[in-house]
Scaffold this active site. Structure first.
Site, mmCIF file in Angstrom:
data_model
loop_
_atom_site.group_PDB
_atom_site.id
_atom_site.type_symbol
_atom_site.label_atom_id
_atom_site.label_comp_id
_atom_site.label_asym_id
_atom_site.label_seq_id
_atom_site.Cartn_x
_atom_site.Cartn_y
_atom_site.Cartn_z
ATOM 1 N N LYS A 82 -20.978 5.488 12.411
ATOM 2 C CA LYS A 82 -20.130 4.550 13.164
ATOM 3 C C LYS A 82 -19.349 3.720 12.159
ATOM 4 O O LYS A 82 -19.924 3.011 11.328
ATOM 5 C CB LYS A 82 -20.998 3.646 14.051
ATOM 6 C CG LYS A 82 -20.198 2.835 15.036
ATOM 7 C CD LYS A 82 -19.525 3.712 16.090
ATOM 8 C CE LYS A 82 -20.313 3.784 17.369
ATOM 9 N NZ LYS A 82 -19.753 4.808 18.306
ATOM 10 N N HIS A 90 5.382 -6.681 -8.364
ATOM 11 C CA HIS A 90 6.547 -6.971 -9.205
ATOM 12 C C HIS A 90 7.332 -8.170 -8.686
ATOM 13 O O HIS A 90 7.575 -8.301 -7.488
ATOM 14 C CB HIS A 90 7.484 -5.764 -9.234
ATOM 15 C CG HIS A 90 6.828 -4.507 -9.718
ATOM 16 N ND1 HIS A 90 6.296 -4.378 -10.970
ATOM 17 C CD2 HIS A 90 6.618 -3.316 -9.098
ATOM 18 C CE1 HIS A 90 5.785 -3.158 -11.114
ATOM 19 N NE2 HIS A 90 5.960 -2.497 -9.986
ATOM 20 N N THR A 104 -24.045 7.917 16.871
ATOM 21 C CA THR A 104 -23.335 6.820 16.202
ATOM 22 C C THR A 104 -23.455 5.546 17.033
ATOM 23 O O THR A 104 -23.443 4.443 16.499
ATOM 24 C CB THR A 104 -21.855 7.166 15.950
ATOM 25 O OG1 THR A 104 -21.155 7.212 17.187
ATOM 26 C CG2 THR A 104 -21.705 8.465 15.205
HETATM 27 O O1 LIG Z 1 1.871 -4.121 -16.895
HETATM 28 C C1 LIG Z 1 2.609 -3.148 -16.668
HETATM 29 N N1 LIG Z 1 2.147 -1.892 -16.910
HETATM 30 C C2 LIG Z 1 2.901 -0.771 -16.682
HETATM 31 O O2 LIG Z 1 2.434 0.382 -16.911
HETATM 32 C C3 LIG Z 1 4.189 -0.967 -16.166
HETATM 33 N N2 LIG Z 1 5.187 -0.096 -15.824
HETATM 34 C C4 LIG Z 1 6.231 -0.857 -15.377
HETATM 35 O O3 LIG Z 1 7.322 -0.407 -14.939
HETATM 36 N N3 LIG Z 1 5.919 -2.197 -15.444
HETATM 37 C C5 LIG Z 1 4.654 -2.273 -15.929
HETATM 38 N N4 LIG Z 1 3.849 -3.335 -16.181
#
Ligand SMILES: O=c1[nH]c(=O)c2[nH]c(=O)[nH]c2[nH]1
Length: 288
Positions: free
Chosen positions: A12, A243, A57
């Site tokens: 489950k 990013h 389950t």
């Molecule tokens: O810390 C990072 N590692 C990476 O492997 C990577 N690749 C990327 O485009 N930016 C980053 N930053």
């Protein structure tokens, strides 16, 4: 052509359970998501539909709720071990139990004993196995621990080819949502303080590492957790690189000295890795 039944398990998934402990006016809350998964003598149910070896389950789900009442629910690792051992030890056809628990964290509001606020996005996790030879493994962990350094992070010196457009940087935002899972060389006296200690080690290493890459930060976090207090022998990470791109404000006649970022949610770099003690005992089925 001859075919045979391959590895299988059933259970489950995601039994949602909230346990309230009433201590007068002060209440304690545990909010968990329990997934049980059993395997054993399951040839007949797959080959002929004979269910004689199958613990439903639905029963597994009921057991989760009944055990929460009977045994309480303090550390998720202990609750998972209790459940896993119960299924294997009470049903001869069940040879192996896997129990995975997520715990959602709540903080009590100071004004009242029974009002709570969810404590961020972070989730505590565990994965427990138990088999009929009495072998148990425990992997503790956390996920969605969201952290950010607004400076102290660089990324340069990387490979460049005809498709590379990324500019080297000596000052960037480093942000991630940490998933970390670890195992102890020996079971700790109490999984609660051990978890708190590892979490703090991870945060300290993230904040305290001047980062040349998220990979380097990952290793530093693992190293800290392994050399810190609670006797870990292995830790595994998955860290999305959240990013933060500097916005080009030049078209508006404005400079942008690392102040205004676009926080992208996808695609993201996914950095995964493990750090372990050289003498780490064999993991067995711990990670399966
Ligand atoms: O810390 C990072 N590692 C990476 O492997 C990577 N690749 C990327 O485009 N930016 C980053 N930053």
């Amino acid at each position: 052509m001859q075919v045979v039944l391959g590895p299988n398990r059933y259970g489950k998934a995601e039994t949602r359970l909230v346990r309230v402990v009433r201590d007068g006016d002060v209440h304690h809350l545990k909010d968990v998501n329990v997934s049980t998964s059993l395997s054993g003598e399951m040839e007949q149910v797959h080959l002929t539909g004979d269910n004689a070896a199958v613990l439903p389950t639905d029963t597994q789900k009921n057991t989760v709720y009944a055990f929460a009442k009977k045994h309480g629910l303090r550390q998720i690792e202990d609750f998972a071990l209790l459940l896993a051992a119960h299924f294997v030890d009470t049903q001869p056809t069940i040879h192996h139990a896997r129990v995975e628990i997520e715990e959602y964290l709540w903080r009590r509001l100071p004004e009242r004993g029974h009002s709570f606020v969810r404590d961020g996005t972070e989730v505590r996790t565990c994965l427990v196995h138990h088999d009929r030879d009495g072998r148990s493994t425990v992997v503790s962990g956390l996920k969605d621990l969201v952290v950010l350094n607004s400076t102290g992070s660089e990324f340069h010196g990387f490979l460049q080819d005809g498709y590379t457009t990324l500019r080297p940087t000596t000052d960037r935002v480093l942000a991630t949502a940490v998933t970390a899972r670890w195992r102890h060389a020996r079971p700790p006296a109490d999984y609660g303080p051990s978890h708190a200690r590892v979490r703090q080690d991870l945060l300290d290493a993230f904040a305290g590492t001047h980062s040349l890459s998220l990979q380097q930060t990952l290793y530093a976090m693992g190293e800290r957790a392994l050399t810190g207090g609670p006797g870990l022998c292995e830790i595994r990470f998955a860290m999305p690189n959240r990013h933060h791109f500097l916005v080009d404000l030049a078209p508006f006649g404005l400079d942008n000295d690392n102040e205004v970022y676009y926080a992208a949610d996808r695609p993201y770099g996914l950095i995964e890795g493990s750090v372990l003690r050289e003498d780490a005992p064999d993991a067995g089925f711990a990670w399966e």
